[in-house]
Design a protein around this motif. Structure first.
Motif, PDB file in Angstrom:
ATOM      1  N   GLU A  95      35.151  47.608  37.217  1.00  0.00           N
ATOM      2  CA  GLU A  95      33.442  47.304  36.809  1.00  0.00           C
ATOM      3  C   GLU A  95      34.189  45.484  35.871  1.00  0.00           C
ATOM      4  OE1 GLU A  95      29.793  46.330  35.021  1.00  0.00           O
ATOM      5  OE2 GLU A  95      32.283  46.392  33.984  1.00  0.00           O
ATOM      6  N   GLY A  96      34.835  45.400  35.265  1.00  0.00           N
ATOM      7  CA  GLY A  96      34.981  44.415  34.377  1.00  0.00           C
ATOM      8  C   GLY A  96      35.375  43.192  35.368  1.00  0.00           C
ATOM      9  N   SER A  97      36.261  43.463  35.974  1.00  0.00           N
ATOM     10  CA  SER A  97      36.620  42.572  37.239  1.00  0.00           C
ATOM     11  C   SER A  97      35.576  42.191  37.709  1.00  0.00           C
ATOM     12  CB  SER A  97      38.067  42.342  37.971  1.00  0.00           C
ATOM     13  OG  SER A  97      38.469  41.562  39.164  1.00  0.00           O
ATOM     14  N   ALA A  98      34.823  42.733  38.812  1.00  0.00           N
ATOM     15  CA  ALA A  98      34.026  42.445  39.504  1.00  0.00           C
ATOM     16  C   ALA A  98      32.861  41.591  38.742  1.00  0.00           C
ATOM     17  CB  ALA A  98      32.996  43.653  40.021  1.00  0.00           C
ATOM     18  N   ARG A  99      32.048  42.555  37.496  1.00  0.00           N
ATOM     19  CA  ARG A  99      31.250  41.456  36.518  1.00  0.00           C
ATOM     20  C   ARG A  99      31.816  40.335  35.655  1.00  0.00           C
ATOM     21  NH1 ARG A  99      31.318  43.112  31.319  1.00  0.00           N
ATOM     22  NH2 ARG A  99      32.141  45.186  31.976  1.00  0.00           N
ATOM     23  N   TYR A 100      32.984  40.018  36.458  1.00  0.00           N
ATOM     24  CA  TYR A 100      32.988  38.285  35.795  1.00  0.00           C
ATOM     25  C   TYR A 100      32.798  37.277  36.905  1.00  0.00           C
ATOM     26  CZ  TYR A 100      35.077  34.123  34.031  1.00  0.00           C
ATOM     27  OH  TYR A 100      35.804  32.598  34.120  1.00  0.00           O
ATOM     28  N   PRO A 140      23.698  37.625  38.089  1.00  0.00           N
ATOM     29  CA  PRO A 140      23.377  38.698  37.033  1.00  0.00           C
ATOM     30  C   PRO A 140      22.753  39.717  37.963  1.00  0.00           C
ATOM     31  CG  PRO A 140      23.296  36.679  35.782  1.00  0.00           C
ATOM     32  CD  PRO A 140      23.067  36.062  36.785  1.00  0.00           C
ATOM     33  N   GLY A 141      21.902  39.168  38.153  1.00  0.00           N
ATOM     34  CA  GLY A 141      20.617  40.898  38.841  1.00  0.00           C
ATOM     35  C   GLY A 141      21.182  41.574  40.095  1.00  0.00           C
ATOM     36  N   TRP A 142      22.787  41.134  40.843  1.00  0.00           N
ATOM     37  CA  TRP A 142      23.055  42.490  41.266  1.00  0.00           C
ATOM     38  C   TRP A 142      24.598  42.858  40.542  1.00  0.00           C
ATOM     39  CZ3 TRP A 142      22.488  43.168  45.992  1.00  0.00           C
ATOM     40  CH2 TRP A 142      22.065  42.624  46.502  1.00  0.00           C
ATOM     41  N   VAL A 143      24.195  42.882  39.222  1.00  0.00           N
ATOM     42  CA  VAL A 143      25.122  43.961  37.992  1.00  0.00           C
ATOM     43  C   VAL A 143      25.039  45.247  38.805  1.00  0.00           C
ATOM     44  CG1 VAL A 143      26.430  43.603  35.444  1.00  0.00           C
ATOM     45  CG2 VAL A 143      25.908  41.221  36.901  1.00  0.00           C
ATOM     46  N   PRO A 144      23.390  45.293  38.636  1.00  0.00           N
ATOM     47  CA  PRO A 144      22.955  46.902  38.329  1.00  0.00           C
ATOM     48  C   PRO A 144      23.721  47.518  39.756  1.00  0.00           C
ATOM     49  CG  PRO A 144      21.603  45.873  37.504  1.00  0.00           C
ATOM     50  CD  PRO A 144      22.623  44.810  37.548  1.00  0.00           C
ATOM     51  N   VAL A 145      22.941  46.948  40.636  1.00  0.00           N
ATOM     52  CA  VAL A 145      23.372  47.068  42.030  1.00  0.00           C
ATOM     53  C   VAL A 145      25.967  47.677  41.728  1.00  0.00           C
ATOM     54  CG1 VAL A 145      23.978  46.922  44.616  1.00  0.00           C
ATOM     55  CG2 VAL A 145      22.295  46.744  42.912  1.00  0.00           C
ATOM     56  N   MET A 146      26.093  46.854  41.997  1.00  0.00           N
ATOM     57  CA  MET A 146      27.833  46.380  41.118  1.00  0.00           C
ATOM     58  C   MET A 146      28.327  47.827  40.588  1.00  0.00           C
ATOM     59  SD  MET A 146      30.830  46.537  39.293  1.00  0.00           S
ATOM     60  CE  MET A 146      29.822  45.085  37.790  1.00  0.00           C
ATOM     61  N   ARG A 147      27.064  48.576  39.933  1.00  0.00           N
ATOM     62  CA  ARG A 147      27.393  49.200  38.781  1.00  0.00           C
ATOM     63  C   ARG A 147      27.304  50.560  39.332  1.00  0.00           C
ATOM     64  NH1 ARG A 147      25.557  46.174  33.314  1.00  0.00           N
ATOM     65  NH2 ARG A 147      27.826  46.088  32.197  1.00  0.00           N
ATOM     66  N   LEU A 148      26.956  50.594  40.323  1.00  0.00           N
ATOM     67  CA  LEU A 148      25.970  52.038  40.810  1.00  0.00           C
ATOM     68  C   LEU A 148      27.603  51.966  41.636  1.00  0.00           C
ATOM     69  CD1 LEU A 148      25.081  54.304  41.188  1.00  0.00           C
ATOM     70  CD2 LEU A 148      23.288  53.046  43.153  1.00  0.00           C
ATOM     71  N   LEU A 150      37.897  37.808  28.274  1.00  0.00           N
ATOM     72  CA  LEU A 150      37.271  36.699  29.470  1.00  0.00           C
ATOM     73  C   LEU A 150      35.293  37.246  29.336  1.00  0.00           C
ATOM     74  CD1 LEU A 150      39.249  36.063  32.423  1.00  0.00           C
ATOM     75  CD2 LEU A 150      38.814  34.733  30.443  1.00  0.00           C
ATOM     76  N   ASN A 151      35.467  38.477  29.221  1.00  0.00           N
ATOM     77  CA  ASN A 151      34.077  39.221  28.880  1.00  0.00           C
ATOM     78  C   ASN A 151      33.487  39.448  28.571  1.00  0.00           C
ATOM     79  OD1 ASN A 151      33.798  39.081  32.000  1.00  0.00           O
ATOM     80  ND2 ASN A 151      34.403  41.884  32.475  1.00  0.00           N
ATOM     81  N   ASN A 152      33.808  38.788  27.407  1.00  0.00           N
ATOM     82  CA  ASN A 152      33.239  38.711  25.652  1.00  0.00           C
ATOM     83  C   ASN A 152      32.781  37.347  24.755  1.00  0.00           C
ATOM     84  OD1 ASN A 152      32.983  41.553  24.637  1.00  0.00           O
ATOM     85  ND2 ASN A 152      34.577  41.782  25.099  1.00  0.00           N
ATOM     86  N   SER A 153      33.624  36.437  26.430  1.00  0.00           N
ATOM     87  CA  SER A 153      33.333  34.912  25.420  1.00  0.00           C
ATOM     88  C   SER A 153      32.173  34.412  26.425  1.00  0.00           C
ATOM     89  CB  SER A 153      34.374  34.115  26.465  1.00  0.00           C
ATOM     90  OG  SER A 153      34.106  34.168  28.227  1.00  0.00           O
ATOM     91  N   SER A 154      31.505  32.594  26.385  1.00  0.00           N
ATOM     92  CA  SER A 154      31.003  32.033  26.290  1.00  0.00           C
ATOM     93  C   SER A 154      30.493  32.068  28.047  1.00  0.00           C
ATOM     94  CB  SER A 154      30.609  31.073  25.431  1.00  0.00           C
ATOM     95  OG  SER A 154      31.983  30.091  25.819  1.00  0.00           O
ATOM     96  N   HIS A 155      31.361  31.949  28.395  1.00  0.00           N
ATOM     97  CA  HIS A 155      31.547  31.707  30.468  1.00  0.00           C
ATOM     98  C   HIS A 155      30.511  33.149  30.855  1.00  0.00           C
ATOM     99  CE1 HIS A 155      34.369  28.638  29.849  1.00  0.00           C
ATOM    100  NE2 HIS A 155      35.649  29.251  29.216  1.00  0.00           N
ATOM    101  N   VAL A 156      30.494  34.036  30.025  1.00  0.00           N
ATOM    102  CA  VAL A 156      29.323  35.076  30.599  1.00  0.00           C
ATOM    103  C   VAL A 156      28.092  35.369  30.033  1.00  0.00           C
ATOM    104  CG1 VAL A 156      29.592  37.131  30.905  1.00  0.00           C
ATOM    105  CG2 VAL A 156      32.099  36.361  31.383  1.00  0.00           C
ATOM    106  N   PRO A 157      27.381  35.644  30.885  1.00  0.00           N
ATOM    107  CA  PRO A 157      25.380  35.814  30.364  1.00  0.00           C
ATOM    108  C   PRO A 157      25.943  36.523  29.890  1.00  0.00           C
ATOM    109  CG  PRO A 157      25.964  35.122  32.529  1.00  0.00           C
ATOM    110  CD  PRO A 157      27.338  34.524  33.154  1.00  0.00           C
ATOM    111  N   ARG A 158      24.780  36.168  28.431  1.00  0.00           N
ATOM    112  CA  ARG A 158      25.198  37.518  26.887  1.00  0.00           C
ATOM    113  C   ARG A 158      24.698  38.820  27.670  1.00  0.00           C
ATOM    114  NH1 ARG A 158      24.949  36.844  22.233  1.00  0.00           N
ATOM    115  NH2 ARG A 158      24.431  34.253  22.506  1.00  0.00           N
ATOM    116  N   GLN A 159      23.717  38.719  28.881  1.00  0.00           N
ATOM    117  CA  GLN A 159      23.680  40.279  29.307  1.00  0.00           C
ATOM    118  C   GLN A 159      24.020  40.712  30.243  1.00  0.00           C
ATOM    119  OE1 GLN A 159      22.123  37.666  30.118  1.00  0.00           O
ATOM    120  NE2 GLN A 159      21.387  37.713  32.045  1.00  0.00           N
ATOM    121  N   ALA A 160      25.663  40.255  30.336  1.00  0.00           N
ATOM    122  CA  ALA A 160      26.442  40.492  31.552  1.00  0.00           C
ATOM    123  C   ALA A 160      27.698  40.533  30.854  1.00  0.00           C
ATOM    124  CB  ALA A 160      26.652  39.761  32.789  1.00  0.00           C
TER     125      ALA A 160
END
Length: 413
Positions: A63-68, A219-227, A373-383
């Motif tokens: 999930e972390g890899s795909a979310r990035y 980012p709109g696809w993140v919920p779909v990816m998590r499911l 990476l997933n706590n960095s400023s490169h990733v939108p805050r909500q993701a």
């Protein structure tokens, strides 16, 4: 399908499920079947909790890899390169050595059940045929066809293996007792291996490339990816529990020991035939073949995407996996043809050492870099990572660090 803010309700989101099934099926191969069966045969249901935790860890990593990928529109390899050029060189060396060894392993594992079903054809011939079949399929097909075939293989292996678990009549109280975090004497490192090994290694990081191939960007696809990811690893968890049940009920109770290699699965086929008849043994071999072939096809396709991204970034070109590109097809050939030499000879000692050392270091590398990476400023805050995600990744880092030390010590011993 590539809209950054898709308006997808829960019901429609289910229709998009696919990349998670692909990554989960790729990660569970013959070696995982053996490890889980042996855990059941040695310790009964005592390590059931370890298999469940292993699935949770893999959910967090994939999930972390795909979310990035989805949230940044970039790739995990680009993220690694932002941490220093050494990460690109590490991955490049690793993926070349890994591909050479894994290619032979995947072909051999896929050949075992086919040779048992059709013994008139030699094992090496089946292994070569599996490699060539995977090469041709991936060369001539794109992601949509690949995903469909992977879903069919997953359905086949799931129905057969869960059916076997039901057939051996599990003890429900004993099964529930397996969630009590027991640690039988002498099982510590075996438990850690079960948590760390079931469900894939480097292929968990390939999930992002499959989500991009599916068209999930923004980012709109993140919920779909998590499911998608959660459903896939729930299926994997049920599959793994089914194998543990078979090991506990069929092997532990009878005091039967399997060989600690892919050939041990043929031993289980003999046990099933003796107890339930030839038809059940044949069904198991079909499920074994589906499991091995899904791993082979997943690696042939997904790791070729991964390699092509690495190659084109190295040359300063566009980021992302390039399906059908020259680099994609070169790595596909690398997975298929040079490893055939290992089918006719023992594995070179130094190559095995290099493969083991790089492999031991990859999972802690992945967990640590996802934390950064997933706590960095490169990733939108909500993701970005939440507290739970960070906690799981920290725990995974510690787990994989222990496993890495264990493997390096074993290699040097």
């Amino acid at each position: 399908m590539s809209d950054d803010r898709p308006e997808i309700g829960t019901r429609r989101a289910w229709r998009h499920i696919g990349p998670g099934i692909v990554v989960a099926a790729t990660g569970v191969g013959a070696g995982d079947l053996v490890a889980t069966l042996i855990a059941g045969s040695r310790y009964g249901y005592a390590l059931l909790w370890a298999a469940v935790i292993g699935c949770v860890v893999k959910i967090a990593l994939s999930e972390g890899s795909a979310r990035y990928h989805i949230a940044t529109g970039s790739t995990i390899l680009a993220g690694w390169r932002s941490l220093g050029r050494w990460t690109g060189w590490y991955f490049g060396i690793y993926v070349i050595v890994w591909g050479f060894i894994y290619g032979a392993t995947a072909m051999s594992a896929s050949a075992l059940p086919l040779a048992a079903l059709f013994p008139a054809i030699p094992l090496k011939a089946w292994a070569i045929a599996c490699g060539l079949g995977g090469f041709a399929f991936v060369w001539f097909n794109r992601y949509e066809t690949f995903e469909l075939v992977m879903k069919l293989l997953v359905g086949l292996m799931f129905v057969i293996m869960v059916g076997l678990a039901i057939l051996v009549a599990p003890s429900l109280p004993d099964l529930a007792g397996g969630l009590a975090f027991q640690l039988p004497e002498g099982s510590l490192f075996y438990t850690l291996g079960l948590i760390g090994g079931v469900g894939g290694t480097v292929t968990t990081a390939a999930y992002g490339y499959w989500t991009q191939a599916k068209g999930w960007r923004g980012p709109g696809w993140v919920p779909v990816m998590r499911l998608d990811n959660a459903v896939a690893y729930c299926v994997t968890g049920i599959f793994v529990i089914a194998m543990l049940i078979v090991g506990a009920q069929l092997l532990n109770a009878a005091g039967i020991a399997l060989a600690d290699s892919d050939k041990g699965l043929l031993g289980l086929s003999d046990v099933l035939e003796a107890r339930f008849g030839r038809a059940i043994a044949v069904l198991f071999l079909v499920g074994f073949a589906a499991t091995s072939l899904s791993s082979l096809l997943g690696v042939w396709q997904g790791m070729s995407l991964f390699f092509s991204d690495w190659w084109y970034q190295l040359r300063g070109r566009e980021e992302g996996g390039h399906e059908g590109s020259a680099a994609y097809r070169c790595y596909l050939a690398w997975l298929t043809f040079p490893p055939m030499l290992l089918l006719f000879a023992d594995r070179p000692f130094l190559l095995v050492i290099a493969y083991g050392a790089f492999g031991a270091l990859f999972m802690p590398f992945l967990a640590v870099t996802l934390l950064i990476l997933n706590n960095s400023s490169h990733v939108p805050r909500q993701a970005r990572n939440g507290p739970l995600g960070n906690a799981v990744l920290v725990a995974a880092t510690l787990l994989f660090a222990v496993l890495a030390i264990q493997q390096v010590v074993a290699l040097s011993g």
